[in-house]
Scaffold this motif. Structure first.
Motif, mmCIF file in Angstrom:
data_model
loop_
_atom_site.group_PDB
_atom_site.id
_atom_site.type_symbol
_atom_site.label_atom_id
_atom_site.label_comp_id
_atom_site.label_asym_id
_atom_site.label_seq_id
_atom_site.Cartn_x
_atom_site.Cartn_y
_atom_site.Cartn_z
ATOM 1 N N ILE A 89 -7.312 6.509 7.468
ATOM 2 C CA ILE A 89 -5.933 5.999 6.971
ATOM 3 C C ILE A 89 -6.567 5.225 5.900
ATOM 4 C CG2 ILE A 89 -3.958 4.567 7.387
ATOM 5 C CD1 ILE A 89 -3.725 5.624 10.133
ATOM 6 N N THR A 90 -5.922 5.136 4.801
ATOM 7 C CA THR A 90 -5.977 4.217 3.782
ATOM 8 C C THR A 90 -4.941 3.500 3.427
ATOM 9 O OG1 THR A 90 -6.966 4.012 1.516
ATOM 10 C CG2 THR A 90 -5.778 5.886 1.934
ATOM 11 N N LEU A 91 -4.909 2.116 2.995
ATOM 12 C CA LEU A 91 -3.959 1.517 2.162
ATOM 13 C C LEU A 91 -3.830 1.230 0.853
ATOM 14 C CD1 LEU A 91 -1.255 -0.573 2.781
ATOM 15 C CD2 LEU A 91 -3.073 -2.368 3.358
ATOM 16 N N VAL A 92 -3.077 1.498 0.091
ATOM 17 C CA VAL A 92 -3.323 1.382 -1.388
ATOM 18 C C VAL A 92 -2.086 1.274 -2.056
ATOM 19 C CG1 VAL A 92 -5.340 3.139 -1.526
ATOM 20 C CG2 VAL A 92 -2.995 4.164 -1.550
ATOM 21 N N HIS A 93 -2.097 0.778 -3.269
ATOM 22 C CA HIS A 93 -0.734 0.755 -4.053
ATOM 23 C C HIS A 93 -0.077 2.208 -4.545
ATOM 24 C CE1 HIS A 93 -2.833 -3.406 -5.967
ATOM 25 N NE2 HIS A 93 -2.361 -3.400 -4.603
ATOM 26 N N PHE A 113 5.594 5.456 2.903
ATOM 27 C CA PHE A 113 6.120 4.310 1.981
ATOM 28 C C PHE A 113 6.448 3.006 2.454
ATOM 29 C CE2 PHE A 113 6.637 8.564 0.410
ATOM 30 C CZ PHE A 113 6.168 8.368 -0.773
ATOM 31 N N ILE A 114 5.770 2.136 2.480
ATOM 32 C CA ILE A 114 5.858 0.822 3.347
ATOM 33 C C ILE A 114 7.200 0.191 3.201
ATOM 34 C CG2 ILE A 114 4.952 -1.306 4.227
ATOM 35 C CD1 ILE A 114 2.075 -0.147 3.885
ATOM 36 N N ALA A 115 8.020 -0.109 3.960
ATOM 37 C CA ALA A 115 9.430 -1.009 3.763
ATOM 38 C C ALA A 115 8.952 -2.195 3.517
ATOM 39 C CB ALA A 115 9.861 -0.536 4.695
ATOM 40 N N SER A 136 4.566 -1.968 -4.558
ATOM 41 C CA SER A 136 4.733 -1.182 -3.413
ATOM 42 C C SER A 136 3.384 -0.679 -3.031
ATOM 43 C CB SER A 136 5.448 -0.079 -3.980
ATOM 44 O OG SER A 136 6.843 -0.584 -4.548
ATOM 45 N N ASN A 137 3.315 -0.593 -1.557
ATOM 46 C CA ASN A 137 1.943 0.096 -1.158
ATOM 47 C C ASN A 137 2.661 1.362 -0.020
ATOM 48 O OD1 ASN A 137 -0.251 -2.071 -1.401
ATOM 49 N ND2 ASN A 137 1.401 -3.287 -1.362
ATOM 50 N N VAL A 138 1.356 2.156 0.148
ATOM 51 C CA VAL A 138 1.778 3.333 0.898
ATOM 52 C C VAL A 138 0.399 3.395 1.766
ATOM 53 C CG1 VAL A 138 3.018 4.785 -0.720
ATOM 54 C CG2 VAL A 138 0.391 4.985 -0.764
ATOM 55 N N LEU A 139 0.670 3.888 2.869
ATOM 56 C CA LEU A 139 -0.460 4.480 3.717
ATOM 57 C C LEU A 139 -0.662 5.884 3.612
ATOM 58 C CD1 LEU A 139 0.533 1.952 6.846
ATOM 59 C CD2 LEU A 139 -1.653 1.939 5.589
ATOM 60 N N LEU A 140 -1.931 6.427 3.757
ATOM 61 C CA LEU A 140 -2.096 7.779 3.491
ATOM 62 C C LEU A 140 -2.874 8.154 4.607
ATOM 63 C CD1 LEU A 140 -2.989 8.324 -0.269
ATOM 64 C CD2 LEU A 140 -1.142 9.289 0.870
ATOM 65 N N ALA A 141 -2.692 8.940 5.408
ATOM 66 C CA ALA A 141 -3.275 9.603 6.677
ATOM 67 C C ALA A 141 -4.017 10.699 6.334
ATOM 68 C CB ALA A 141 -2.273 9.986 7.903
#
Ligand SMILES: C[S@@+](CC[C@H](N)C(=O)[O-])C[C@H]1O[C@@H](n2cnc3c(N)ncnc32)[C@H](O)[C@@H]1O
Length: 176
Positions: A89-93, A113-115, A136-141
């Motif tokens: 899992i990655t946390l990115v803009h 799409f992180i709230a 805004s940030n997202v997590l991608l699995a």
């Protein structure tokens, strides 16, 4: 606009750390934090970490990977390596305009799409007090187990990406 943004993303902002609540929600353990400060961070549930001195990008990755990569122009090879690795899992803009984001989402199994705004822990003060991330940030699995964990984490609207599911069914079983 993009070049200015990427310039702003380089430098001191690399030492912005993922807050514990993200890991509390994911309820996953990781084998590797592939880019971390020396010694890793105590709240990140990873057995091992690579720091800048190790150069995590040049290392062989194994098992389930956590990645909050150095931002800016250098991000693309990190995302490509995780996509090839296929478990993590990655946390990115949420940089939906960029090539690295398009490539990564095409290979991912889920996106969250992180709230709200992520309250990153500042490396300089080790505090997350303040207004939170300005972007805004997202997590991608990547991989099926990570996709399920992301959906169950309920951190924001989360979509499965069927094309990202690996055809060979490669995945590691959940550890907890
Ligand atoms: C955005 S922080 C994320 C730290 C932590 N993994 C987290 O999730 O909070 C990125 C980290 O990668 C480290 N770093 C930079 N270049 C690196 C490299 N080539 N190999 C490994 N780590 C690196 C930085 O020093 C920084 O601690």
């Amino acid at each position: 606009m993009s070049a200015r943004y990427d310039k702003l993303s380089v430098g001191s902002s690399v030492e912005w750390y993922t807050p514990p609540e993200i890991f509390d929600a994911l309820r996953l353990t990781f084998d590797l934090d592939v880019c971390a400060p020396p010694g890793g961070l105590p709240w990140i549930p990873a057995e091992r970490s690579f720091s800048r001195a190790d150069d995590g990008l040049a290392q062989e990755w194994h098992g389930r990977v956590w990645m909050n990569p150095p931002y800016g122009l250098q991000i693309r090879p990190w995302m490509q390596k995780l996509a090839r690795h296929g478990d993590g899992i990655t946390l990115v803009h949420a940089r939906t305009d960029t090539a690295w984001f398009r490539e990564a989402t095409a290979a991912a199994t889920a996106i969250c799409f992180i709230a709200g705004r992520v309250r990153f822990v500042r490396g300089a003060t080790m505090s997350s007090k303040g207004p939170g991330s300005p972007v805004s940030n997202v997590l991608l699995a990547f991989g099926q187990t990570c996709a399920v964990a992301l959906i169950e984490a309920n951190l924001g609207p989360t979509l499965l990406i069927p094309g990202g599911l690996r055809p060979d069914g490669y995945d590691h079983p959940r550890k907890s």
